[in-house]
Design a protein around this motif. Structure first.
Motif, PDB file in Angstrom:
ATOM      1  N   GLN A 222       0.895  -1.051  -0.069  1.00  0.00           N
ATOM      2  CA  GLN A 222       0.044   0.020  -0.124  1.00  0.00           C
ATOM      3  C   GLN A 222       0.801   1.359  -0.145  1.00  0.00           C
ATOM      4  O   GLN A 222       0.370   2.264  -0.336  1.00  0.00           O
ATOM      5  N   ASN A 223       2.150   1.139   0.327  1.00  0.00           N
ATOM      6  CA  ASN A 223       3.068   2.438   0.545  1.00  0.00           C
ATOM      7  C   ASN A 223       4.295   2.118  -0.274  1.00  0.00           C
ATOM      8  O   ASN A 223       5.471   2.741   0.183  1.00  0.00           O
ATOM      9  N   GLU A 226       7.069   4.646  -1.145  1.00  0.00           N
ATOM     10  CA  GLU A 226       7.842   5.298  -0.209  1.00  0.00           C
ATOM     11  C   GLU A 226       9.053   4.291   0.282  1.00  0.00           C
ATOM     12  O   GLU A 226       9.774   4.725   1.204  1.00  0.00           O
TER      13      GLU A 226
END
Length: 480
Positions: A222-223, A226
């Protein structure tokens, strides 16, 4: 009803008691009990979709009887076609309607045309892909005269809806499972004990390995933009163990529960992450589905009997259909295509059946060559799993592109040492038991009872203390 729920913890012992202590000598009553229990088990999720199972059951039962009563080949073929079209029609509507409408909309928009097909909010019935293929195997085998059609409706209905494997397999062949409902079952302590151990190992895979990995997989995917490449690699590896622990864990529980009631289900996983090439991987992963496609699609298409282009065509068809079976998203189709590309070179040089035995069979350690082959195969598999897990094709491509960057040497921002230690322990136990039906089947069999039971209680303790019980996490393959 979920296997990993309190509801099932009450349901299973109650059913076991009724089955063996109230109706131990009457096959018909046992089948009626199993049928009712199976409908309760499925209806616990959404009772409305029981009508679909019942309709499919009645349809294929009547079609089987119809094919048995005539030798007129055109009529028999028409009956089979009816079964195929109706069953696949239901599957196509519930699973793929919105996928096709969205795809057509996007295709026309590329040419500057805007269309607005009617969208429908459709709830996907749990397990529809599994029981649809199971009933289709019955109709096809009756048509081919490989199987006598069922005359007892209750036995047939119980075969279609048998609760342990109803919603996520294994996808049983009628030739294997259906006759078991005609035979008298006698309680076998050794079989039940073996089944209990397999249930135990299945729960360990699910709540300790899969559900713990799932939390970190969700965070990373989901990230993903990053994080460093090393973290993305870790996310892909953890997802590989999540889906294996989740799906093979379900199969272990299903097979184990079936043994408690005197039934034998086919083996669905054979330690696939110890495969030395992709062809071997697909002989060991979701065996009931891969053999279903082999027997009912690949071989009828000509298999590998034709020329080069026919072999290539059939290979891509089987993998693309397998991908599409998993879900209404282009990510699954590309996942299938990628596995076809992995498989194709092996087939073209005649190496797709080179590794028919188990890696390091009869040995504690693999050779350096085997270890290298296992790591390469696992790496390719993890790369393909990114498409399986990603929400879109663009996300999968971006995720993989970010893996191949300089940050691959950076320290991962997410590094769950406890979960990784459990995964290492899990792999070690699987490796030690790789020549059995399931990892702990023979561990400690020849040990003294206190030591042997100490191992089993150790697994129970790990399930209790290391399992993820933050919520009842559904099995991944419920969505298929």
């Amino acid at each position: 009803m979920l296997f990993n729920s309190l509801d099932f913890a009450v349901f299973l012992p109650l059913l076991f008691f009724l089955y063996w202590f109230v109706f131990p000598k009457n096959i018909k009553q046992q089948n009626v009990l199993l049928l009712a229990a199976s409908y309760v088990f499925y209806g616990w999720w959404d009772w409305r979709f029981l009508s679909l199972i019942l309709f499919s059951t009645v349809l294929d039962y009547l079609i089987g009887r119809g094919m048995d009563k005539t030798d007129d080949e055109p009529k028999r073929k028409w009956l089979l076609t009816c079964s195929i079209l109706v069953n696949l029609g239901f599957l196509g509507f519930f699973k793929y309607y919105n996928f096709f409408t969205d795809s057509f909309t996007e295709m026309f928009s590329l040419f500057g045309q805007q269309i607005h097909p009617r969208a429908i909010s459709i709830v996907l019935p749990v397990g529809i892909s599994f029981y649809t293929f199971q009933t289709l195997s019955y109709s096809i085998d009756v048509y081919k005269r490989k199987l006598e059609p069922a005359k007892d409706f209750v036995s047939f209905a119980t075969f279609v809806s048998f609760f342990p494997q109803l919603v996520a397999g294994p996808i049983e062949r009628a030739t294997h499972l259906l006759p078991q409902f005609y035979s008298k079952r006698k309680f076998d302590y050794a079989l039940a004990a073996d089944g209990t151990k397999q249930i135990l190992w299945g729960f360990f895979k699910k709540v300790v390995i899969a559900d713990n990995c799932a939390e970190y997989v969700n965070i990373i995917f989901q990230n993903y933009q990053e994080y460093s490449a090393s973290t993305l690699v870790l996310g892909a590896v953890l997802f590989a163990f999540q889906i294996y622990g989740d799906f093979s864990g379900y199969s272990d529980i299903a097979i184990g529960v079936s043994r408690l009631f005197g039934f034998d289900l086919m083996k669905n996983f054979a330690f696939p992450y110890f495969s030395r090439d992709i062809a071997e991987f697909w002989r060991r992963w979701h065996i009931s589905l891969s053999t279903w496609f082999r027997d009912y699609l690949y071989i009828p298409l000509g298999g590998s009997r034709g020329g080069l282009w026919m072999k290539i065509r059939n290979t891509f068809i089987i993998f693309l259909v397998s991908g599409f079976w998993h879900g209404a998203n282009w990510t699954f189709v590309i996942w299938g295509a990628l596995n076809a590309l992995y498989f194709l070179p092996l087939m073209l040089v005649g190496k797709n059946r080179s590794n028919l035995d188990q890696a390091a069979e009869g040995k504690l350690f693999p050779t350096w060559k085997e270890a290298g082959q296992i790591l390469v195969t696992f790496g390719l598999t993890c790369l393909a799993w990114v498409f399986f897990r990603a929400e879109s094709v663009a996300m999968a491509i971006d995720y993989i592109a970010n893996i191949f960057s300089a940050s691959i040497l950076a320290k991962p921002e997410v590094f769950p040492i406890g979960i990784l230690a459990l995964v290492v322990l899990f792999v070690a136990i699987e490796w030690l038991g790789k020549e059995e039906d399931f990892a702990i089947q023979s561990i400690g069999v020849k040990w003294r009872r206190p030591l042997r039971y100490g191992v089993y209680y150790g697994v129970v303790i790990l399930i209790y203390f290391a399992g993820n019980y933050s919520n009842e996490i559904e099995f991944i393959y419920f969505q298929f």
